[in-house]
Scaffold this motif. Structure first.
Motif, PDB file in Angstrom:
ATOM      1  N   GLU A 111       0.830  -1.208   0.000  1.00  0.00           N
ATOM      2  CA  GLU A 111       0.000   0.000   0.000  1.00  0.00           C
ATOM      3  C   GLU A 111       0.863   1.256   0.000  1.00  0.00           C
ATOM      4  OE1 GLU A 111      -2.678  -0.282   3.313  1.00  0.00           O
ATOM      5  OE2 GLU A 111      -3.743  -1.998   2.456  1.00  0.00           O
TER       6      GLU A 111
ATOM      7  N   ALA B  59       2.332   1.691  -3.413  1.00  0.00           N
ATOM      8  CA  ALA B  59       1.319   2.199  -4.340  1.00  0.00           C
ATOM      9  C   ALA B  59       1.122   3.700  -4.124  1.00  0.00           C
ATOM     10  CB  ALA B  59       0.010   1.451  -4.152  1.00  0.00           C
ATOM     11  N   LEU B  60       1.129   4.136  -2.868  1.00  0.00           N
ATOM     12  CA  LEU B  60       1.000   5.558  -2.573  1.00  0.00           C
ATOM     13  C   LEU B  60       2.199   6.335  -3.123  1.00  0.00           C
ATOM     14  CD1 LEU B  60      -0.446   7.921  -1.225  1.00  0.00           C
ATOM     15  CD2 LEU B  60       0.631   7.257   0.940  1.00  0.00           C
TER      16      LEU B  60
ATOM     17  N   ASP C  39       3.994   5.502  -5.682  1.00  0.00           N
ATOM     18  CA  ASP C  39       3.819   5.556  -7.140  1.00  0.00           C
ATOM     19  C   ASP C  39       2.825   6.652  -7.528  1.00  0.00           C
ATOM     20  OD1 ASP C  39       5.590   3.456  -7.390  1.00  0.00           O
ATOM     21  OD2 ASP C  39       4.030   1.927  -7.673  1.00  0.00           O
ATOM     22  N   LYS C  40       1.730   6.753  -6.775  1.00  0.00           N
ATOM     23  CA  LYS C  40       0.722   7.784  -7.060  1.00  0.00           C
ATOM     24  C   LYS C  40       1.319   9.179  -6.881  1.00  0.00           C
ATOM     25  CE  LYS C  40      -3.785   9.572  -5.669  1.00  0.00           C
ATOM     26  NZ  LYS C  40      -3.311  10.938  -5.845  1.00  0.00           N
TER      27      LYS C  40
ATOM     28  N   GLN D  75       3.437   9.984  -9.800  1.00  0.00           N
ATOM     29  CA  GLN D  75       2.599  10.351 -10.948  1.00  0.00           C
ATOM     30  C   GLN D  75       2.075  11.773 -10.785  1.00  0.00           C
ATOM     31  OE1 GLN D  75      -0.385   7.314 -10.961  1.00  0.00           O
ATOM     32  NE2 GLN D  75       0.948   5.773 -11.897  1.00  0.00           N
ATOM     33  N   ASP D  76       1.642  12.111  -9.569  1.00  0.00           N
ATOM     34  CA  ASP D  76       1.147  13.469  -9.316  1.00  0.00           C
ATOM     35  C   ASP D  76       2.244  14.496  -9.551  1.00  0.00           C
ATOM     36  OD1 ASP D  76      -1.275  12.347  -8.642  1.00  0.00           O
ATOM     37  OD2 ASP D  76      -1.050  12.656  -6.468  1.00  0.00           O
TER      38      ASP D  76
ATOM     39  N   ARG E 107       2.772  14.859 -13.264  1.00  0.00           N
ATOM     40  CA  ARG E 107       1.657  15.600 -13.849  1.00  0.00           C
ATOM     41  C   ARG E 107       1.808  17.103 -13.557  1.00  0.00           C
ATOM     42  NH1 ARG E 107      -2.299  12.495 -12.519  1.00  0.00           N
ATOM     43  NH2 ARG E 107      -2.546  13.306 -10.419  1.00  0.00           N
TER      44      ARG E 107
END
Length: 140
Positions: free
Chosen positions: A25, A28-29, A31-32, A35-36, A39
């Protein structure tokens, strides 16, 4: 006593699985957040391009830049926190794995000793059967 060790092994396997899930978890956070961040950098580049190409749009770029800098700073802090949590979770998972292995090795040792005792008893029983058969044949 052996069933108690099996129970401890099951408990530690469950704990290890929980540690693995928590680590997944967190990854995954992370990775997010990555990505943010990517972006946000694309948005900044796009806004800079718009500001360069249109003098009218360049007036609003200052406010955007301030907000983007603040968002970048918050994202960097979040990334650092998550990386720290990942390091801690990885260490906890390694400790849980080592503890599980200790119990598993203890159980393997017990199993080997019990197997050796069983084989010794079986051999003794077979020796006794052979000896009594030999004695009966000698008596006849």
């Amino acid at each position: 006593m052996s069933s108690g060790l099996h129970t401890l092994i099951r408990l530690h396997k469950w704990r290890l699985d929980e540690k693995r899930r928590a680590l997944a978890e967190l990854q995954a956070l992370a990775d997010k957040l990555a990505q943010d961040t990517a972006r946000l950098e694309r948005e900044i580049l796009a806004e800079q391009e718009i500001a360069r190409s249109s003098p009218e749009a360049s007036f609003g770029y200052g406010n955007f830049a301030k907000q983007a800098i603040e968002r970048r700073k918050r994202l960097a802090q979040s990334v650092a926190q998550v990386e720290h949590q990942i390091a801690e979770a990885t260490e906890e998972m390694a400790e849980a794995f080592q503890e599980l292995k200790r119990y598993e090795l203890a159980q393997e040792g017990r199993d080997r000793r019990e197997d050796a005792k069983r084989k010794t008893r079986e051999n003794a029983a077979l020796d006794e059967v052979a000896l009594s058969g030999f004695t009966r044949r000698r008596e006849h």
